[in-house]
Design an enzyme around this catalytic site. Structure first.
Site, PDB file in Angstrom:
ATOM      1  N   ASP A 105       0.969  -1.219   0.149  1.00 31.75           N
ATOM      2  CA  ASP A 105       0.100  -0.023   0.156  1.00 31.75           C
ATOM      3  C   ASP A 105       0.756   1.330   0.017  1.00 31.75           C
ATOM      4  OD1 ASP A 105      -2.687   1.207   0.478  1.00 31.75           O
ATOM      5  OD2 ASP A 105      -1.663   2.228   1.870  1.00 31.75           O
ATOM      6  N   ILE A 106       0.604   2.156  -0.866  1.00 32.62           N
ATOM      7  CA  ILE A 106       1.325   3.409  -0.916  1.00 32.62           C
ATOM      8  C   ILE A 106       1.024   4.414   0.349  1.00 32.62           C
ATOM      9  CG2 ILE A 106       2.000   5.581  -2.120  1.00 32.62           C
ATOM     10  CD1 ILE A 106       1.211   4.040  -4.714  1.00 32.62           C
ATOM     11  N   GLU A 138      -4.706   2.447  -4.313  1.00 32.60           N
ATOM     12  CA  GLU A 138      -3.326   2.425  -4.322  1.00 32.60           C
ATOM     13  C   GLU A 138      -2.704   1.267  -3.765  1.00 32.60           C
ATOM     14  OE1 GLU A 138      -4.734   4.353  -0.386  1.00 32.60           O
ATOM     15  OE2 GLU A 138      -5.324   3.888  -2.596  1.00 32.60           O
TER      16      GLU A 138
END
Length: 989
Positions: A864-865, A907
Site C-alpha cells: 500500500d502506498i 493504491e
C-alpha cells in the site's frame, strides 16, 4: 486344334467347378481313409462276461478282428501264471474289471503288480486260421501268456539288460489255437499300468495289414502337416509382417511332431526307442504348444475380437504347465490330465467365440475358420470322452488327428484366400495407379502447354514496361514491383519447361538437334550467368577445361541445361568455397566434371538423387528449394546422348558429378548467340527485391516471416495499404531475434522455411508468449488435416491455406488482433498495464492448487502506498495516476521473472511469489521498499516527493484451505505495518 481349343474354352467356363470338385474328392478321400483304417469290423462285437468271452458264433475270416472287451478277472497284488489256476488252491479273485478303461478303483502302485485273466471260446470254423494278438503301446510293463506259453514280455518282466525296450505296438504270432484258451496278463506298477487302449485278436495277417495301413495314414498325416508348416514358415520369411503365417506354420510343425510320437501307431518307434517319459512329455507339451499357437494365430488375425486379457490367460496357463512339466516328473503332472482336458475344451470353445465375433463383423476368412474350429471342438470332446471310456457318437479314437489336419487345411485355404485377395487388390491398384500416372502426365503436359502462353505475355509486358514502353516515367517502387512480377513469371516458366521436358523424356518424345559444340565456350557462358546472379555468396566459380579439349557432339540447348543444372546445384549447396568445371578426353567420349566444396551427400542417398521428385532433404524445414526434377532430367538427357553420369560425395567435404558426352567428328561452327540467349533465359534467378516498410508506431505492428522475398513483398504491400506497421524476416532465426528485441501485435509465419520450420519457430514463440500475448497466423500450402493439427499443437492461433484471398487474410488478421486486445482489456489494468484484481485472484488460485498438490510453498506480498490520499488531494488525480505508474515500474525493476504483480485496488498492489518461502519473500519485499523510496518522484518541473510503501507478507501452509487465507494473512501483516509507523515490511505471525 479344334479339340484343344474346346478344352481351353471348357476350363475357361468350368475351371473353378473342376477345382472345387477336386478339393471335395480329396477331402472325401481323407475322411474315408481315416474312417476305414480305424474301423475294427462288425459293430456288434461280443463282450466278455464274468471273465469269459464267447466267440463261438464269430467267424474271424468273414467278420474280421475282434476287440477283447468286457469283464476280465482281476487278481490284485498277485503275479499268477497258468499253473496257479490248475492247482487245488485256486487264487482268490479280487473282482471283475471292464477292459479297456481309463482307470479303476484299485491303484496298482500300492501293491506293485496285478493279474488279469480272460477265457476265450472260439468256433470250430476257425480251424487252420493263423491267429495273432495285438498288444497296444500303452501296456508297457507286462507279461502276456496264452495257456501255459509266454508270448510277450516287457518292462519289469524282462531281465535288467533288456528293460530298455520303449513304447511300441506289438503284434504277436499265435498260429492255430484251441477252441478254448485263456489269456493271463500280468501288469507292473513301475510303468503305466492302465489298459486304456484295446487288445485285439484275430487273423495275424489282418492285424499286420491293419497296423500297416494305420502307419501309412499317420505318416501321410505327419508329412502333409510338415510340408504345410514349412510352406507357411517360408512364406513368413518373404512377408514378415504376416505373423499369422508363422504361427500357422509352427502350429502345423508342433502337431506333426506330436502325432509322430503319440499317435496310435507310434511312428517314431520305428526309428528310435521312445521311453514312456518322453512319450508323456511330448503328448502334453504338444497339446499346450498347440493351444498357444492357435491363440497366437487368432490374436494376430482378429486382435479386436480377441480380448488381450483372455489371450494372456490362455498363454499364461499353457506356459505355466510347460514349466511344471520340465521341473516335475511325469507321474505327477499326468495327474492333471482332467484339468488339462477341461482347459483344452474351454480354449477351443473360446476360440470359436472369437471367430463367431469375427464372423459377425464379416472379417476376412472368418467363415472358413468357424467351420474348422467347430469340427475341432467336436473331435476334441469325442477324444476326451473316448479315453474316459464314455460312449461317443464316433466309433473310433483319433478324431483329434483328423480334426487338426482338417483345421490346418481350412486355415491354409483361408490364408490362400487372403493372399489371393491381396494380390488381386494390388494388381487392380497397380492398373489404376498406372492409369492415374498416365492421366497425371497428360494433365501436367497439357497444363504446362496452356501456361506457356499467359506466362510469355506476363514476361513480355513487364519487361517492355521496365524498358520504357509506356512512354512515361515509372516510379522506383513500381519498377521494383514489376521486377518481382517478371522474376516470378520467369521462375514459373522454368518450372513449366522442366515439367514438359520430364513428360517428353518419360514418353521418349524428346528430339535432339545434335551438332559439334565447343565445350569451353558453353561452360564460360553458363558460369558468367551465375557470377552475375550470386553477388551475396562467397563462392569462386572456375572453368578449368583445357583449350585443346575435343569438340563434343550434342544438342546445344540440352547440354546447356545439363551443365546449368549441375552448376546450379553446386552453387545452391555451397555457402562458401569453390565450384569448378573441368574436362578430359577419354577415347570417343569427353568426361566432364562439376565439383564443389559444399555440404555433400550421404552415401546411402546418392542413388536417390537421380530419381524424379526426390530430394536429399524432403522435410518441412529443408534449407534448399526445388522440385526434385533437375537431376532426374539431367540423368535422362545425358543417357539420351549415349553418355553416363555418376556422383561421388562426402558429407562436409563436397560433391563431384561426372558425366560423359560423345566426341564430335564434325568441325565446330562458332555461334555468338549462345551467351546472350543463356543470360536472357536465366538472369531472373536473383531479382533485386526490396520493401518499403511503414514505421508508424500508432499502427498495429505485424511481423511477416517467409523465406521467399516475393511472398514478403506481396504480404507487406497488402498490409501497408491497410494501415499496418510491417516488419519482415527471411528466416525463423531472424524472426526470433526481432521478437526478442521488439514488441509485435501479430506474427504471420510461413510453414516451409530453411533450417528452422514455421512449426519450430511457433514452438519457440510459445515458450515466452501465450496465445493471447502474441497471436500467430500460420501460412501453409498443405491443407491436409494432420499438418493443420500439427500447427495447432505447436501453438498457432489460426492458419490460412495458400493461395489465399486478400480479404480472407485481412479478416483473419483483424480477428486475431481484436481478440488479443479484448482479452488484454479483460485481464489488464488499463492505467498501470499490469494484471487487474480479477485475473490476479484467478492466477493465485491456480498457483495455490498446483503448489498444494506438489507440496510446495508460495508467498503473497500486499503493498500500500503511504499517504497516497494526501498526495492525490494535494496534486490532483492526474499526478496521482502518474505516481501509481511510476511505483509499478520501480517494483518491476526488482522483481524476478517468475513473480507476478497486479493491482489489488486503488493504491494497493499484490505480488505473487511462486515456490518462495517467507524468508525469501521478506528479502524481495525489502528490495521493493528500498527501490521505491530510494529517489523522489518528480512532479512537474519544480516539485518532487519521496513516496514510501508498507508491505505485508503471507505464506501458504498446511492450515490454508484456499488462496484467500494467504491474502487474508498478507492483509493482516500489511495492516500491522501501516499501524506501526509505515514504510516497513511485516510478516504474518
Amino acid at each position: 486344334m479344334k479339340i484343344i481349343f474346346k478344352w481351353d474354352e471348357f476350363y475357361d467356363i468350368y475351371g473353378k467347378h473342376v477345382a472345387y470338385l477336386f478339393i471335395a474328392l480329396c477331402l472325401i478321400g481323407v475322411f474315408v481313409m481315416f474312417g476305414n483304417t480305424k474301423s475294427i469290423g462288425n459293430v456288434y462285437i461280443p463282450l466278455a462276461e464274468e471273465g469269459v468271452l464267447n466267440l463261438e458264433d464269430w467267424d474271424h475270416k468273414k467278420e474280421g478282428i475282434v476287440e477283447l472287451k468286457g469283464e476280465w478277472e482281476l487278481y490284485y497284488g498277485q503275479v499268477l501264471n497258468y499253473k496257479d489256476f490248475k492247482e487245488t488252491n485256486i487264487p482268490v479273485m479280487t473282482s471283475f474289471i471292464n477292459l479297456p478303461e481309463e482307470k479303476n478303483d484299485y491303484k496298482t502302485n500300492q501293491q506293485g503288480y496285478s493279474t488279469h485273466r480272460l477265457i476265450i471260446r472260439t468256433s470250430e470254423n476257425n480251424d487252420g486260421l493263423e491267429m495273432g494278438i495285438f498288444i497296444p503301446y500303452s501296456i508297457i510293463s507286462h507279461r502276456l501268456m496264452i495257456n501255459n506259453e509266454i508270448i510277450s514280455e516287457a518292462g519289469d518282466f524282462l531281465d535288467d539288460g533288456e528293460k530298455k525296450d520303449g513304447i511300441r505296438n506289438r503284434i504277436v504270432y499265435l498260429g492255430a489255437i484251441e477252441d478254448e484258451f485263456e489269456i493271463i496278463l500280468n501288469l507292473s506298477s513301475s510303468y503305466y499300468s492302465q489298459i486304456d487302449l484295446p487288445i485285439y485278436i484275430g487273423d495275424y495277417y489282418n492285424l499286420i495289414n491293419k497296423n500297416t495301413n494305420e502307419k501309412l495314414r499317420d505318416m501321410f498325416f505327419v508329412g502333409a502337416l510338415f510340408i504345410l508348416g514349412l510352406y507357411h514358415i517360408i512364406l513368413y520369411l518373404f512377408l514378415p509382417q504376416k505373423k499369422y503365417s508363422l504361427f500357422l506354420g509352427i502350429l502345423c510343425a508342433v502337431v506333426a511332431i506330436r502325432t509322430a510320437f503319440v499317435a496310435d501307431t507310434v511312428i517314431m518307434s520305428n526309428f528310435m526307442n521312445v521311453p514312456f517319459s518322453l512319450f508323456q512329455f511330448i503328448n502334453y507339451a504338444g497339446g499346450m504348444l498347440g493351444i498357444i499357437y492357435i491363440a497366437n494365430f487368432l490374436y494376430s488375425l482378429y486382435e479386436d475380437e480377441f480380448p488381450k486379457g483372455v489371450y494372456m490367460f490362455i498363454k499364461g496357463y499353457s506356459l505355466l504347465f510347460l514349466i511344471i512339466m520340465i521341473v516335475l516328473p511325469n507321474h505327477i503332472y499326468s495327474k492333471m490330465k482332467n484339468i488339462n482336458n477341461f482347459f483344452l475344451i474351454f480354449s477351443l470353445i473360446y476360440f470359436a467365440f472369437v471367430i463367431f465375433k469375427a464372423v459377425k463383423v464379416k472379417r476376412e476368412g472368418s467363415y472358413f475358420m468357424m467351420g474348422g474350429i467347430s469340427f475341432g471342438i467336436i473331435a476334441a470332446i469325442s477324444d476326451v470322452l473316448y479315453v474316459n471310456n464314455i460312449d461317443t457318437v464316433i466309433s473310433f479314437y483319433g478324431m483329434n488327428s483328423l480334426a487338426i489336419m482338417s483345421f490346418a487345411f481350412i486355415l491354409a485355404i483361408m490364408l490362400s484366400k487372403i493372399f489371393s485377395n491381396a494380390f488381386v487388390s494390388v494388381e487392380n491398384l497397380s492398373i489404376k495407379l498406372m492409369s492415374l500416372d498416365k492421366l497425371k502426365d497428360e494433365f501436367l503436359a497439357n497444363t504446362s502447354h496452356e501456361l506457356r502462353t499467359p506466362l510469355n505475355g506476363i514476361i513480355g509486358i513487364t519487361e517492355s514496361l521496365l524498358e520504357g514502353a509506356a512512354a512515361i516515367e515509372i516510379p522506383l517502387s513500381v519498377k521494383k514491383n514489376l521486377t518481382v512480377v517478371s522474376s516470378s513469371a520467369k521462375r514459373l516458366s522454368n518450372l513449366v519447361n522442366d515439367i514438359l521436358d520430364y513428360s517428353k523424356l518419360k514418353h521418349r518424345d524428346l528430339q535432339l538437334n545434335r551438332k559439334a559444340l565447343n565445350l569451353n565456350e558453353v561452360v564460360d557462358s553458363i558460369l558468367m550467368v551465375f557470377k552475375m546472379s550470386m553477388e551475396d555468396k562467397q563462392v569462386i566459380l572456375s572453368n578449368e577445361i583445357p583449350e585443346n579439349i575435343p569438340d563434343i557432339y550434342a544438342d546445344e540447348d540440352r547440354l546447356q541445361q545439363i551443365i546449368y543444372n549441375l552448376v546450379g546445384n553446386a552453387v545452391k549447396f555451397t555457402e562458401s568455397g569453390e565450384v569448378n568445371v573441368r574436362a578430359q578426353a577419354k577415347g570417343s567420349f569427353v568426361e566432364i566434371i562439376v565439383e564443389d566444396t559444399g555440404i555433400g551427400i550421404a552415401p546411402e542417398e546418392i542413388e536417390d538423387i537421380f530419381k524424379s521428385f526426390e530430394q536429399v532433404d524432403a522435410s518441412v524445414a529443408r534449407q534448399y528449394g526445388g522440385t526434385g526434377l533437375g537431376l532426374s532430367i539431367t540423368k535422362q538427357l545425358v543417357e539420351l546422348h549415349n553418355g553416363r553420369i555418376k556422383c561421388e560425395s562426402e558429407i562436409g567435404i563436397g560433391s563431384k558429378f561426372t558425366f560423359t558426352m560423345p566426341v564430335s567428328l564434325e568441325g565446330y561452327d562458332k555461334r555468338a548467340v549462345t551467351r546472350s540467349k543463356l543470360i536472357r533465359n536465366h538472369s531472373y534467378e536473383k531479382a533485386d527485391v526490396n520493401m518499403e516498410v511503414d514505421n508508424d508506431k500508432n499502427k498495429f505492428k505485424v511481423l511477416v516471416v517467409d523465406d521467399e522475398i516475393v511472398n514478403l513483398q506481396v504480404l507487406a504491400s497488402q498490409l501497408i495499404l491497410n494501415n499496418y506497421n510491417v516488419t519482415t524476416a527471411l528466416s525463423g532465426k531472424k524472426a526470433l531475434k526481432l521478437i526478442s528485441e521488439e514488441s509485435f501485435d501479430l506474427v504471420i509465419l510461413d510453414v516451409m522455411m530453411p533450417k528452422m520450420s514455421g512449426y519450430e519457430v511457433c514452438k519457440r514463440i510459445r515458450e515466452k508468449f501465450t496465445l493471447v500475448d502474441l497471436p500467430v497466423l500460420m501460412l501453409t500450402a498443405n491443407s491436409q488435416l494432420n499438418n493443420v493439427c500439427l500447427g495447432f499443437e505447436c501453438g498457432t492461433n489460426d492458419y490460412i491455406i495458400k493461395p489465399f484471398e486478400k480479404s480472407e487474410l485481412l479478416a483473419r488478421i483483424k480477428t486475431l488482433i481484436t481478440m488479443k486486445n479484448a482479452v488484454k482489456l479483460s485481464v489488464i489494468d488499463s492505467l498501470t498495464g499490469i494484471f487487474n484484481r480479477k485475473h490476479l485472484f484467478e492466477l493465485a488460485e491456480l498457483l495455490f492448487n498446483e503448489h498444494r498438490a506438489e507440496k510446495k510453498i508460495m508467498s503473497i506480498i500486499m503493498m500500500d502506498i503511504d499517504n497516497f490520499k494526501i498526495l492525490n488531494d494535494k496534486y490532483g488525480h492526474g499526478i496521482g495516476d502518474m505516481i501509481l505508474k511510476d511505483i509499478v515500474t520501480r517494483c518491476q525493476e526488482v522483481l524476478r521473472p517468475t513473480d507476478t504483480i497486479g493491482r489489488y485496488g486503488g493504491e494497493e498492489f499484490t505480488v505473487i511469489l511462486p515456490n518462495t518461502e517467507i524468508e525469501i519473500a521478506h528479502k524481495i519485499a525489502e528490495r521493493i521498499r528500498k527501490n521505491v523510496s530510494a529517489k523522489p518522484i518528480k512532479i512537474g518541473e519544480e516539485n518532487e516527493e519521496i513516496v514510501t510503501l508498507s508491505l505485508g507478507i503471507g505464506e501458504s501452509n498446511s492450515t490454508n484451505k484456499s488462496v484467500l487465507d494467504i491474502f487474508y494473512e498478507a492483509d493482516k501483516a500489511l495492516y500491522k505495518a501501516k499501524s506501526s509507523g509505515k514504510n516497513k515490511v511485516t510478516t504474518y505471525q
